[in-house]
Design a protein around this motif. Structure first.
Motif, PDB file in Angstrom:
ATOM      1  N   ILE A 173       0.846  -1.201   0.000  1.00 41.17           N
ATOM      2  CA  ILE A 173       0.000   0.000   0.000  1.00 41.17           C
ATOM      3  C   ILE A 173       0.884   1.256   0.000  1.00 41.17           C
ATOM      4  O   ILE A 173       0.656   2.203  -0.756  1.00 41.17           O
ATOM      5  CB  ILE A 173      -0.964  -0.022   1.218  1.00 41.17           C
ATOM      6  N   ASN A 174       1.924   1.236   0.846  1.00 45.49           N
ATOM      7  CA  ASN A 174       2.846   2.382   0.876  1.00 45.49           C
ATOM      8  C   ASN A 174       3.498   2.605  -0.486  1.00 45.49           C
ATOM      9  O   ASN A 174       3.678   3.749  -0.919  1.00 45.49           O
ATOM     10  CB  ASN A 174       3.951   2.157   1.919  1.00 45.49           C
ATOM     11  N   ALA A 175       3.862   1.509  -1.142  1.00 46.64           N
ATOM     12  CA  ALA A 175       4.512   1.633  -2.461  1.00 46.64           C
ATOM     13  C   ALA A 175       3.544   2.209  -3.491  1.00 46.64           C
ATOM     14  O   ALA A 175       3.929   3.035  -4.330  1.00 46.64           O
ATOM     15  CB  ALA A 175       5.037   0.279  -2.919  1.00 46.64           C
ATOM     16  N   ALA A 176       2.288   1.796  -3.410  1.00 46.94           N
ATOM     17  CA  ALA A 176       1.295   2.281  -4.389  1.00 46.94           C
ATOM     18  C   ALA A 176       1.082   3.785  -4.262  1.00 46.94           C
ATOM     19  O   ALA A 176       0.712   4.458  -5.232  1.00 46.94           O
ATOM     20  CB  ALA A 176      -0.025   1.542  -4.213  1.00 46.94           C
ATOM     21  N   ALA A 177       1.319   4.318  -3.063  1.00 46.03           N
ATOM     22  CA  ALA A 177       1.175   5.771  -2.884  1.00 46.03           C
ATOM     23  C   ALA A 177       2.277   6.526  -3.608  1.00 46.03           C
ATOM     24  O   ALA A 177       2.139   7.718  -3.872  1.00 46.03           O
ATOM     25  CB  ALA A 177       1.196   6.117  -1.397  1.00 46.03           C
ATOM     26  N   LYS A 178       3.378   5.849  -3.919  1.00 42.62           N
ATOM     27  CA  LYS A 178       4.547   6.524  -4.500  1.00 42.62           C
ATOM     28  C   LYS A 178       4.759   6.208  -5.974  1.00 42.62           C
ATOM     29  O   LYS A 178       5.456   6.936  -6.666  1.00 42.62           O
ATOM     30  CB  LYS A 178       5.817   6.100  -3.731  1.00 42.62           C
ATOM     31  N   LEU A 179       4.226   5.079  -6.437  1.00 48.52           N
ATOM     32  CA  LEU A 179       4.513   4.605  -7.792  1.00 48.52           C
ATOM     33  C   LEU A 179       3.190   4.436  -8.536  1.00 48.52           C
ATOM     34  O   LEU A 179       2.135   4.321  -7.912  1.00 48.52           O
ATOM     35  CB  LEU A 179       5.288   3.276  -7.712  1.00 48.52           C
ATOM     36  N   ASP A 180       3.257   4.369  -9.881  1.00 46.02           N
ATOM     37  CA  ASP A 180       1.988   4.450 -10.607  1.00 46.02           C
ATOM     38  C   ASP A 180       1.429   3.100 -11.044  1.00 46.02           C
ATOM     39  O   ASP A 180       1.033   2.919 -12.181  1.00 46.02           O
ATOM     40  CB  ASP A 180       2.090   5.419 -11.785  1.00 46.02           C
ATOM     41  N   PHE A 181       1.382   2.156 -10.120  1.00 45.08           N
ATOM     42  CA  PHE A 181       0.634   0.918 -10.357  1.00 45.08           C
ATOM     43  C   PHE A 181      -0.657   0.970  -9.552  1.00 45.08           C
ATOM     44  O   PHE A 181      -0.818   1.805  -8.658  1.00 45.08           O
ATOM     45  CB  PHE A 181       1.468  -0.322  -9.998  1.00 45.08           C
ATOM     46  N   SER A 182      -1.574   0.056  -9.885  1.00 43.43           N
ATOM     47  CA  SER A 182      -2.824  -0.044  -9.122  1.00 43.43           C
ATOM     48  C   SER A 182      -2.809  -1.322  -8.304  1.00 43.43           C
ATOM     49  O   SER A 182      -2.243  -2.327  -8.740  1.00 43.43           O
ATOM     50  CB  SER A 182      -4.020  -0.093 -10.075  1.00 43.43           C
TER      51      SER A 182
END
Ligand code: CP
Ligand code: NVA
Length: 310
Positions: A173-182
């Motif tokens: 979840i933290n990574a999704a806030a920074k990178l453009d995957f869903s």
């Protein structure tokens, strides 16, 4: 190479990294992997000592960090938490002040995330989170690197997380806030991700992060299907209760039939065949788990090199 935003250069959570920090780590892990395959001998950690203190068991994380340190020319020093004076109530602050005099970085696996924050608040050396009850950032860094290897990009990739809203889910979840995957997470109602972590990430990611109780909805059209154990380390007493809640969340052939045709399956391991994942899926042609586990070595090298040697 340096990371932009890591104050004092710790990796405690992925929410402390900028998109460019992720790129630097992915790029260096790729280079180090390629150089390793060519048999090139690295010296970037020559003369450096990396301590590892683990309160919980580990096969992959401990050994890949130890091997990574050695292969970069450094010296790994594994210390079981029970063998230190921490086990006899020596304060964390005193331990941190001592260890910064001996070591060039400290890799920690602890139950408590606050304990690692306390270490990081005192120690001048990098503190690297090798798993807490709340996060598993280095695992997700190498898992993202694996997704890039298989799918060439993270942009527009649809990730499904099926199972527990646990430490792994939190780092995704933290990574999704920074990178453009869903990412769509399917978790039983009583085992959802932490609401604070979720809402903070959703502020940045909006509807690129979705949470549902329906595993089929999460997996539909997914490029990557990810799962983890139903009872994490420290939750063994809850295993029976959890098994009942999680049974509809098994990643098996039927569930995979809803994913994209070329979807890969990921699991940070250790896996329990017949529980969170069927044996035929874990050992089948869509499984990326052995590349995933190998990539921990290369990503851990990138982390250590960048944090210690710059
Ligand atoms: N994936 C992972 O962290 O495995 P270990 O518990 O064996 O380190
Ligand atoms: N969620 C699991 C991950 C193991 C690598 C645990 O914390 O036990």
């Amino acid at each position: 190479m340096t990371l932009e935003v890591i104050l004092k250069k710790d990796i405690l959570t992925l929410s402390a990294l900028n998109p460019s920090d992720f790129s630097v780590l992915f790029e260096r892990a790729k280079e180090l992997k390629s150089r390793h395959k060519k048999g090139i001998c690295e010296k970037s950690l020559a003369g450096k000592t990396v301590g590892l203190i683990f309160e919980k068991p580990s096969t992959r994380t401990r050994i890949s960090f130890e091997a990574a340190t050695a292969q970069l020319g450094g010296m790994p020093l594994f210390i079981s938490a029970g063998d230190t004076q921490l086990s006899r109530s020596e304060p964390i602050a005193d331990t941190a002040r001592v260890l910064e005099r001996y070591l060039d970085a400290l890799v920690l696996r602890t139950y408590s995330h606050a304990m690692q924050e306390e270490f990081a608040g005192i120690a001048s050396i990098p503190i690297i989170n090798a798993l807490t009850d709340r996060y598993h950032p280095c695992q997700v860094l190498s898992d993202l690197f694996t997704v890039i290897e298989y799918k060439q990009t993270l942009a527009g990739i649809n990730i499904a997380w099926v199972g527990d809203g646990n430490n792994m889910a939190h780092s995704w979840i933290n990574a999704a806030a920074k990178l453009d995957f869903s990412i769509t997470l399917a978790c039983p109602a009583d085992y959802m991700p932490d609401e604070k972590i979720l809402s903070a990430a959703k502020e940045a990611a909006g509807d690129r992060i979705i949470v549902t109780e329906d595993p089929v909805a999460a997996v539909s059209g997914a490029d990557v299907v990810n799962t983890d154990v139903w009872a994490s380390m420290g939750q063994e007493a809850e295993s029976n209760k959890r098994r009942q809640a999680f049974t509809p969340f098994q990643v098996n052939r039927e569930l995979m039939s809803h994913a994209a045709k070329d979807a890969i399956v990921m699991h940070c391991l250790p896996a329990h065949r017949g529980e969170e994942i069927s044996a035929e899926v874990l050992d089948g042609s869509q499984s990326a788990v052995w590349d995933q586990t190998e990539n921990k070595l290369h990503m851990h090298k990138a982390i250590l090199e960048i944090l210690i040697a710059g």
